[in-house]
Motif scaffolding. Structure first.
Motif, mmCIF file in Angstrom:
data_model
loop_
_atom_site.group_PDB
_atom_site.id
_atom_site.type_symbol
_atom_site.label_atom_id
_atom_site.label_comp_id
_atom_site.label_asym_id
_atom_site.label_seq_id
_atom_site.Cartn_x
_atom_site.Cartn_y
_atom_site.Cartn_z
ATOM 1 N N VAL A 1 -1.515 16.268 -1.741
ATOM 2 C CA VAL A 1 -2.824 16.016 -1.842
ATOM 3 C C VAL A 1 -2.939 14.403 -1.645
ATOM 4 O O VAL A 1 -2.118 13.992 -2.263
ATOM 5 N N TYR A 2 -3.979 14.080 -0.719
ATOM 6 C CA TYR A 2 -4.106 12.694 -0.636
ATOM 7 C C TYR A 2 -4.363 12.002 -1.889
ATOM 8 O O TYR A 2 -5.314 12.553 -2.724
ATOM 9 N N PHE A 3 -3.773 10.911 -2.221
ATOM 10 C CA PHE A 3 -4.134 9.948 -3.167
ATOM 11 C C PHE A 3 -3.596 8.622 -2.794
ATOM 12 O O PHE A 3 -2.573 8.416 -2.527
ATOM 13 N N SER A 4 -4.354 7.586 -3.368
ATOM 14 C CA SER A 4 -3.659 6.086 -3.258
ATOM 15 C C SER A 4 -3.091 5.695 -4.435
ATOM 16 O O SER A 4 -3.550 5.714 -5.448
ATOM 17 N N SER B 1 0.847 -1.110 0.120
ATOM 18 C CA SER B 1 -0.070 0.076 -0.211
ATOM 19 C C SER B 1 0.861 1.268 0.040
ATOM 20 O O SER B 1 1.603 1.367 0.724
ATOM 21 N N GLU C 1 3.458 7.305 2.555
ATOM 22 C CA GLU C 1 3.169 6.033 3.643
ATOM 23 C C GLU C 1 3.281 4.882 2.974
ATOM 24 O O GLU C 1 2.368 4.384 2.033
ATOM 25 N N ILE D 1 -1.437 3.516 -7.402
ATOM 26 C CA ILE D 1 -1.564 2.282 -7.958
ATOM 27 C C ILE D 1 -0.184 1.769 -8.382
ATOM 28 O O ILE D 1 0.801 2.424 -9.290
ATOM 29 N N GLN E 1 0.440 5.308 -0.293
ATOM 30 C CA GLN E 1 -0.340 6.340 -0.093
ATOM 31 C C GLN E 1 0.415 7.836 0.069
ATOM 32 O O GLN E 1 1.157 7.942 0.634
ATOM 33 N N HIS F 1 0.568 8.317 -12.192
ATOM 34 C CA HIS F 1 0.693 8.732 -10.626
ATOM 35 C C HIS F 1 2.157 9.114 -10.357
ATOM 36 O O HIS F 1 2.408 9.833 -9.598
#
Lengths: 520, 520
Positions: free
Chosen positions: A111-114, A104, A290, A116, A106, A273
């Motif tokens: 700016v938050y994004f997850s 994972s 993270e 890929i 993060q 990303h």
């Protein structure tokens, strides 16, 4: 059945109606092909097999638990259909197994994004969940390296220049056109026997890249992140890089090797990303990440292939073989590369058993490991059982002398449109006969030229007939090959069914014909 | 400059060389267009603006922190270029802001993989990291609901049937062909004023779907997961569903509303990953998931648009306006929908200022909020400032009476190829003149027909000239619109530059022409 018919033909021939003279000695057994077709099109299990290889057990990185689970599934399925002598056959030392337990990534700021992405194969993980910053290694010259000294410790390093995807004005999916097939049909034999793998721009000279790796290591980076080619959330993750001085001599150590040096954790990220993070860093923003990345190695072991057979009758020492590599990369489920090939081969075996064939020669299936690391499984098999090239000459084993032919499938899930003859003109009239039932479906092209890069090559290399089919690409090179989205959805059911019927037809044709397949 | 030239032309006209009679009174100021072109093509800042709206501040779900950050950026950038009276203008109550703080969905068994997906907008999160199982709600009839009673508690429910992606035998990216443009050019006015949004198969009848939702709620499911349309790791996440009895009367409550009922956490997942989980469950395997999903709501507030202007001179009470919606969905960065439109408008404003125009009328920019929730920003603006439709008649404000024209852009990042006239034949000769400098670049089509679904509609609805440009789709409807991969990479730089030059040309043309733009 086939024999009876042969005698009948011979008898009819003696009665000598001139039109019957046209009957080729390699004419297909049309009644048997009808059986294959009925079972293979109406009661097909090819998609179920495919799902078991991909969804349920995949991905199948060699020696990983997924590979072993898929091998166990294949073994028990083949046995369930009555295929004999199914076993795992070692192809020699391979190295460590490896799998992902958690990933994972993060972006917590700006700016938050997850993200890929995924670990590269045989990459170590990181302990626990790390909160750290990203840094972009914008290195165009050796001098640029200097400015990163003291700045990489504990960071996730964005290692490459961004690759910008472009809009797709050409279709991702294609079938071979008549014009392309015609070129293949008219091609001469090629010297290019091994074939070349597709290569993509490395981004930087080899020595500079090596120094970048060394810098990341000596500065104590937490992990190295690479932007992938591809677009729209698809990425391509293969083996972790083992940084190697390009001026050093000797064989490169691969990431799975027992003696591989310690390397940094390595992550591949979807282009959009990765590029966004680079742009944020170039804008001077602080990128907080993270990362949870847990991977596990298993102990070094031999690699193995899955082998099974329908024993022959009067010529059971002579072997007709077909196969496909069972192993895959790890970020998707290895569907078009190459669960489709395995599913076609397994289904063809099932069709042969369901039709109750009692072939003259033994028909053997080979599901190879270690293809992605350099055709290791098929190469090992050929060397162990069939023969090897020593200097300029080939030394076949007794088994090799009696070996007839190997058919391989590994070019995605599209419909077979013909066969590459690998420069072997002698097989043309035979294949021409066997293709007849499939001509109306657009499968009729014989190309004298070679295709390379996969598991028929080790057979070809020792002078044994080894062939690979001309295959509609669908989205293979455009999108699915080695990608994170090489998943079940990429298969074209109708094509797989048809290919399995055709493979069964070719196998029984080779198993029951008068002689071994002619060699070059 | 423009005026001087007009006088000159008038003087020349009196000298009466017959060829000069061809000079249209709306002829473009070619020297000014050259200025726009020089600045807009050579010193363009459109990609920098785009990156600020997307990479650095996006996504921009209305009233989210991203929306506000992007609005602040736009305000300060416009002010920096000398645009006047830049302010946030309330369009009335909107509801709650919302953003994602963390999302990670991991499949721990039967085979580990990391799921590509995201929360739906205004979905609640779950507390902490949950380990639970997945269950597939395979409901085709009301009777099917029964078998899930007692089985959903604490589970993640796979709510929909799988949608199987198909190979893309057509290109994702296209430009409008001459043949399509010709059809547009020859189209009659259409009655379809509001336009219709694209709809996708709902999968199940509305009442059954409602009962499925209620079942998940009453059984205490942890979260609801939906498979997305799309492929290759791209998914589409819009607003969370507020389950509503389809037989109930009255307006539906939207997820962002202050008075929205409590709903279950809702997740959208890439097709390939969703489908794989469904297949595993259908095979009888236990699917173990680990979900972290943290979202945050902000307090209910008015929504707002960003407004700025270049004040007019002699006719400053009359307004020429252009705009685009600033808000976006939340899973990508809302690049083609619609940061490209905002970037074009902001860049056009910059070009006008850089050229030092002193327009006769006021030129105003409007960057709208709440478009994705139903054109709320532009509708609110029109009602507040320009007029409204009461029963069958329109009541314009004094400001509305003096309003000239509104140009909108919201159909992706492709090149403008002309203008939809919205049934207003009177503007054809004017636009024909303004298009002249762009004809050689393939931008010359005037279509009498309408286009709908975006922010020119509220203007059109009160009888004010409101237009939208005919736009090359590139990958808009195929892949980027509302998708998780609607990111910076989707923009076509050359097209955005060209569009900004053209918008500046249209704006100054409207601002300096003799009269207001003719109404229908």
């Amino acid at each position: 059945m086939k024999k009876f018919r042969s005698y009948l033909y011979a008898a009819l021939l003696m009665l000598s109606a001139p039109t019957l003279l046209a009957q080729h000695r390699d004419a297909v057994d049309t009644a048997l092909v009808s059986k294959f077709r009925k079972e293979g099109l109406k009661n097909s299990r090819v998609m179920e097999i495919l799902s078991m290889l991909t969804d349920m057990n995949g991905p199948r990185l060699t020696n990983s638990p997924g590979y072993k689970n898929a091998a166990n599934y294949a073994k028990s399925a083949l046995e369930g259909w009555g295929v004999g002598n199914v076993h795992f056959d070692s192809f020699g030392p391979f190295g460590r197994g490896w799998f992902v337990k958690k990933f994972s990534l993060q972006v917590m700021a700006p700016v938050y994004f997850s993200v890929i992405g995924y670990p590269k194969a045989w990459s170590p993980g990181v302990k626990g969940t790390h909160k750290t910053e990203a840094i972009y290694l914008d290195v165009k010259t050796e001098e640029d390296l200097e400015k990163y000294k003291g700045k990489l410790k504990g960071k996730i390093v964005l290692f490459d220049f961004p690759i910008m995807p472009k809009p797709a004005f050409k279709p991702d999916a294609t079938r071979l056109t008549d014009s392309t097939l015609l070129k293949m049909a008219n091609a001469a034999a090629s010297n290019r026997s091994g074939g070349s793998r597709r290569r993509f721009a490395a981004g930087a000279p080899e020595m500079l890249t090596y120094k970048k790796w060394r810098l990341c290591e000596s500065e104590g980076a937490l992990a190295v992140m690479e932007g992938s080619r591809g677009s729209y959330g698809t990425f391509y993750a293969s083996a972790a890089t083992v940084p190697t001085d390009p001026t050093a001599t000797g064989a490169r150590v691969s990431a799975q090797a027992d003696n591989a040096p310690e390397i940094l954790p390595q992550i591949v990220v979807a282009a959009e990303h990765y590029n966004r993070l680079v742009r944020q860093l170039q804008q001077g923003l602080t990128v907080k990440l993270e990362l949870a990345m847990e991977t596990e190695f298993t102990k070094p072991e031999d690699g193995f292939n899955v082998i099974g057979e329908i024993p022959g009758t009067d010529k059971k020492e002579e072997v007709v073989m077909f196969g496909a590599h069972l192993d895959s990369w790890h970020s998707g489920t290895g569907t078009t590369d190459n669960a489709v090939g395995v599913a076609i081969c397994m289904e063809a075996m099932r069709l042969l058993k369901a039709a109750g064939v009692q072939p003259s020669r033994t028909i053997r299936i080979g599901l190879w490991g270690g293809e992605e690391q350099g055709l290791l499984g098929s190469t090992g098999y050929v060397k162990k059982h069939l023969g090897e090239r020593v200097a300029d000459s080939v030394k076949l084993t007794a088994e090799g002398e009696k070996f007839s032919v190997y058919f391989n499938t590994d070019n995605g899930g599209g419909r077979w449109r013909g066969v590459y003859l690998q420069g072997n003109e002698n097989v043309r009239p035979i294949f021409r006969e066997w293709l007849k039932p499939f001509e109306k479906d657009g499968t009729s092209t014989l190309s004298l030229s070679n295709t390379g890069s996969t598991d028929h090559i080790p057979f070809d290399n020792v002078g044994l007939p080894g062939f690979q089919f001309i295959t509609d690409p669908i989205e293979y090179f455009a999108r699915s090959w080695h990608s994170s989205m090489d998943m079940y959805e990429r298969a074209v059911e109708a094509d797989l069914k048809q290919n399995a019927v055709m493979l069964a037809t070719f196998a029984i044709g080779a198993a029951n014909r008068e002689g071994l397949m002619p060699r070059k």
